[in-house]
Write a protein that holds these residues in place. Structure first.
Motif, PDB file in Angstrom:
ATOM      1  N   LEU A 111      23.095  -6.060 -29.235  1.00 44.04           N
ATOM      2  CA  LEU A 111      22.753  -7.385 -29.159  1.00 44.04           C
ATOM      3  C   LEU A 111      23.757  -8.106 -29.867  1.00 44.04           C
ATOM      4  CD1 LEU A 111      19.057  -7.369 -28.996  1.00 44.04           C
ATOM      5  CD2 LEU A 111      20.674  -8.093 -27.127  1.00 44.04           C
ATOM      6  N   VAL A 112      24.024  -7.630 -31.026  1.00 44.75           N
ATOM      7  CA  VAL A 112      24.942  -8.240 -32.068  1.00 44.75           C
ATOM      8  C   VAL A 112      26.405  -8.356 -31.631  1.00 44.75           C
ATOM      9  CG1 VAL A 112      26.036  -8.350 -34.042  1.00 44.75           C
ATOM     10  CG2 VAL A 112      23.574  -8.184 -34.109  1.00 44.75           C
ATOM     11  N   ILE A 113      26.600  -6.766 -31.171  1.00 43.34           N
ATOM     12  CA  ILE A 113      28.229  -6.719 -30.736  1.00 43.34           C
ATOM     13  C   ILE A 113      28.332  -7.511 -29.422  1.00 43.34           C
ATOM     14  CG2 ILE A 113      29.568  -4.898 -29.985  1.00 43.34           C
ATOM     15  CD1 ILE A 113      28.486  -3.039 -32.011  1.00 43.34           C
ATOM     16  N   LEU A 114      27.823  -7.274 -28.385  1.00 38.56           N
ATOM     17  CA  LEU A 114      27.985  -7.824 -27.111  1.00 38.56           C
ATOM     18  C   LEU A 114      27.718  -9.191 -26.932  1.00 38.56           C
ATOM     19  CD1 LEU A 114      26.254  -5.173 -24.839  1.00 38.56           C
ATOM     20  CD2 LEU A 114      28.741  -5.464 -25.283  1.00 38.56           C
ATOM     21  N   SER A 115      26.873  -9.909 -27.764  1.00 41.09           N
ATOM     22  CA  SER A 115      26.787 -11.198 -27.763  1.00 41.09           C
ATOM     23  C   SER A 115      27.826 -12.072 -28.240  1.00 41.09           C
ATOM     24  CB  SER A 115      25.626 -11.634 -28.422  1.00 41.09           C
ATOM     25  OG  SER A 115      25.506 -13.165 -28.666  1.00 41.09           O
TER      26      SER A 115
ATOM     27  N   ILE B 220      30.462  -4.489 -18.710  1.00 43.22           N
ATOM     28  CA  ILE B 220      30.766  -4.559 -20.139  1.00 43.22           C
ATOM     29  C   ILE B 220      32.218  -5.292 -20.074  1.00 43.22           C
ATOM     30  CG2 ILE B 220      31.657  -3.606 -22.380  1.00 43.22           C
ATOM     31  CD1 ILE B 220      29.188  -1.859 -22.309  1.00 43.22           C
ATOM     32  N   LYS B 221      32.992  -5.140 -19.035  1.00 37.66           N
ATOM     33  CA  LYS B 221      34.273  -5.417 -19.036  1.00 37.66           C
ATOM     34  C   LYS B 221      34.412  -6.807 -18.646  1.00 37.66           C
ATOM     35  CE  LYS B 221      35.774  -3.125 -15.567  1.00 37.66           C
ATOM     36  NZ  LYS B 221      36.697  -2.520 -14.362  1.00 37.66           N
ATOM     37  N   THR B 222      33.461  -7.259 -18.260  1.00 40.21           N
ATOM     38  CA  THR B 222      33.101  -8.774 -17.948  1.00 40.21           C
ATOM     39  C   THR B 222      32.002  -9.310 -18.542  1.00 40.21           C
ATOM     40  OG1 THR B 222      31.913  -8.188 -15.933  1.00 40.21           O
ATOM     41  CG2 THR B 222      34.117  -8.274 -15.560  1.00 40.21           C
ATOM     42  N   LYS B 387      23.406 -10.608 -19.723  1.00 46.16           N
ATOM     43  CA  LYS B 387      24.063  -9.157 -19.720  1.00 46.16           C
ATOM     44  C   LYS B 387      23.934  -8.525 -21.221  1.00 46.16           C
ATOM     45  CE  LYS B 387      27.912  -9.412 -16.516  1.00 46.16           C
ATOM     46  NZ  LYS B 387      29.287  -9.216 -16.351  1.00 46.16           N
ATOM     47  N   HIS B 388      24.176  -9.178 -22.416  1.00 52.45           N
ATOM     48  CA  HIS B 388      24.050  -8.513 -23.648  1.00 52.45           C
ATOM     49  C   HIS B 388      22.768  -8.072 -23.817  1.00 52.45           C
ATOM     50  CE1 HIS B 388      23.422 -12.736 -24.618  1.00 52.45           C
ATOM     51  NE2 HIS B 388      22.577 -12.223 -25.663  1.00 52.45           N
TER      52      HIS B 388
END
Lengths: 154, 501
Positions: A111-115, B220-222, B387-388
């Motif tokens: 969550l931290v990395i993707l956000s 994840i690419k987008t 998404k995240h």
């Protein structure tokens, strides 16, 4: 991209050939017309030939991965690489550490990395979400008797 | 008829109907979550039916079966991740439609098609069980080999723009099937002395990896786009009269294919959605529109996959043989109740037989009503997380689901490895459907081919002399020849614009 595709196909040729040759040593069963080894050898080598044919087609007929005018660069390459490593570590953790423990850690870090929002308030929000989700999942898995690998931690 | 009505009455009295509806809803949830499957739903619920009476227990399991097979359409359409193997082909048209803002139409069409498939499968189960049971018994190794060869023709149709790439993908799948134990002798083959490879690659974990995990990486690419799909109104859910009328042929064809595949033990109901989609595309006047949001693709896939339920139940009730893994779990549920399915099942346990029939029909009806009134509004909202949040959750559920197929840690690694392979295939623009098909059918094909050759002493003549085998060979040729001809004409007129890197 054509270069990468040919490298990928070369890799497939190696894998298919290795599998085909390794199949030769499979013991036969009774008086089979086609043994496991023979079938495996033929299938593996056939696959390698098909891949080689594709490389040849790419070179001779100038085929390849088409762009159709689009820019084709890997966006988020770094994120994908990080997620891939995390996925391996997560899978390892499920088997060796404990499903819910690593789920908590993995989800929190993801969550931290993707956000794109990384302030303290958001991190706290993610912590609460992760805790609630992990506890809820534990509860649901217990009700439905979902099996998980035996590990030192939960 | 009297016994059927009495069984129906028993279902409506007491808690059986409620448990059946609960089973449908649980099945829908399991089916809708990528990574969890209908099989897992039934397997997980079988122990819960210990304390229930036979009617209630069976009604719940049948409801779960129907819900589980149907539920996969939601994530297939909304996330481009099939919730179950039976919904893979639904992603081909459902997701493009959702991207065009027509998710409501896609979901509604899929739900209605699922009910039609369940209903027509029920009709076949009621009226044709003894006859179709005999057909299943007439299938020997040559018939299976020919049927699977016919199945492989779908590789060519579903290969997308490049048939050659599709064949490469398919051959890779057939090669990966070599790893593990020889299906006839149990001896290790091509394991390279690695323990993790000793049982090869199980299909469902491989499927989860190839289609779900790889899609997670693609999304994840987008990651900059917060949602997989933009917010949209879920309207025009019901099929119009015109759309329904245009789908009638498709409904019937796909149902017959679904039932036909379902009754053949070992081929796998998961395969029906590919064949039905393939045949719908071939029969279409606009095959080029497939892959871009053609409703008939959804109709074919969802009708076929639900019709396999009725088909898979036919060998169970007629012969006591499970048609697929889910019916194998159902047999487990019946045996817990002291009921042993066999050729005399209908005569010895008529009340159980009619409970299965009535539960199937009522489950299909309830599934459709629930989804049209509530499910289509609720599930997409739940799945429409940012998404995240969504992507890690999908991965978490996928790995848990993969482990619970065979309770093997190797399946977790299979899912991870296939996920990486699927991502690479996506990057190289190689289609994944052919490798899914060959992973599904490869071992069965090898087993049947080798048995057939052993019976005939190496002669392939019976493939052309045995009637059912010849039928499938002819069907294969009838589908392949026009395709090859069409591809040849297309390649002569296409102008290729390639750019190197």
């Amino acid at each position: 991209m054509k270069k990468y595709e040919n490298i990928f196909l070369l890799g497939l040729i190696c894998i298919c050939t290795a599998i085909g040759l390794a199949s030769r040593s499979a013991p036969s069963f009774g008086h089979e017309t086609i043994t496991a080894g023979q079938y495996g050898l033929v299938m593996g080598l056939l696959a390698a030939v098909v891949c080689a044919g594709k490389i040849a087609a790419n070179i001779i007929f100038k085929e390849g991965t088409y762009n159709y005018g689009e820019k084709s660069e890997i966006k988020g390459q770094k994120l994908i690489a990080i997620q891939a490593v995390m996925m391996f570590l997560y899978a390892w953790g499920i088997i060796k550490v404990g499903y819910f423990t690593v789920t908590f850690v993995y989800l929190m870090v993801s969550l931290v990395i993707l956000s794109d929002s990384k302030g303290w308030k958001n991190i706290l929000k993610y912590f609460v979400f992760t805790t609630c989700f992990t506890v809820g999942l534990n509860f649901v898995f217990k009700i439905f008797n979902v099996f998980l690998p035996k590990t030192p931690l939960i | 008829m009297t016994a059927m009505l009495m069984s129906l009455q028993a279902l409506f009295m007491g808690p059986s109907l409620l448990y059946m509806m609960l089973g449908v809803i649980l099945g829908l949830i399991f089916g809708a979550v990528p990574g969890l499957t209908a099989t897992l739903a039934v397997v997980v619920l079988v122990p819960l039916t210990y304390s229930l009476d036979p009617t209630t227990g069976i009604a719940m399991l049948i409801g779960t079966y129907v819900g589980g097979v149907s539920g996969g359409l939601v994530s297939a359409i909304m996330l481009n991740m099939p919730g179950t193997p039976a919904s893979v082909a639904t992603t081909f048209e459902g997701y493009p439609l959702a991207q065009q803002g027509k998710a409501g139409k896609a979901l509604g069409t899929a739900v209605i098609s699922s009910f039609v498939g369940t209903f027509l499968g029920w009709v076949c189960l009621v009226f044709l069980s003894p006859l179709l049971g005999k057909v299943a018994l007439a299938f020997g190794p040559f018939e299976y080999t020919a049927a699977l060869l016919f199945g492989f023709t779908a590789v060519v149709t579903l290969a997308g723009d490049s048939v050659f790439k599709g064949i490469v993908s398919a051959m890779l799948g057939l090669t990966l099937c070599l790893i593990g134990r020889d299906i006839n002798s149990g001896a290790a083959r091509a394991t390279f002395d690695i323990d993790a490879l000793s049982n090869g690659f199980a299909f469902i974990p491989a499927l989860i990896g190839l289609l779900v995990i790889s899609e997670v990486f693609s999304q994840i690419k987008t990651i900059g786009e917060r949602y997989i799909l933009p917010k949209q109104k879920l309207d025009h859910i019901l099929m119009t009269a015109q759309e329904f009328k245009e789908s009638i042929t498709n409904f019937i064809r796909s149902s017959l294919i679904g039932v036909g595949i379902g009754i053949l033990p070992g081929i796998g109901g998961s395969f029906a959605n590919f064949v039905c989609y393939d045949q719908a595309k071939k029969a279409s006047k606009n095959p080029e529109s497939f892959g871009k949001g053609n409703l008939q693709g959804i109709v074919a896939s969802e009708t076929g996959n639900n019709a396999t339920i009725g088909g898979a139940l036919i060998p169970l009730v007629a012969l006591g043989i499970p048609g697929d893994t889910v019916t194998a779990a159902l047999i487990g549920g019946l045996m817990i109740k002291g009921i042993t399915p066999g050729p005399m099942f209908i005569k010895e346990y008529p009340e159980v037989f009619y409970t299965i029939l009535n539960s199937l029909l009522l489950s299909g009806l309830f599934m459709m009503l629930f989804m049209l009134l509530i499910g289509i509004r609720v599930f997409p909202v739940v799945l429409r997380l940012q998404k995240h949040y969504l992507l890690p959750l999908v991965l978490i559920m996928s790995l848990a689901g993969a482990y619970n197929v065979n309770f093997s840690v190797n399946d977790i690694w299979t899912t991870v490895a296939m996920g990486m392979l699927g991502f690479i295939l996506d990057r190289m623009r190689y289609p994944k459907t052919p490798i899914v098909i060959t992973l599904l059918l490869g071992r069965g094909f090898e087993s049947q081919l080798r048995r057939a050759m052993a019976f005939s002493g190496g002669s392939i003549l019976p493939l052309f002399t045995r009637p059912y085998a010849l039928l499938f060979i002819l069907l294969s040729l009838m589908t392949l020849i026009p395709l090859i001809f069409r591809a040849y004409r297309k390649s002569k007129s296409i102008k290729v614009d390639t750019q190197g890197y």
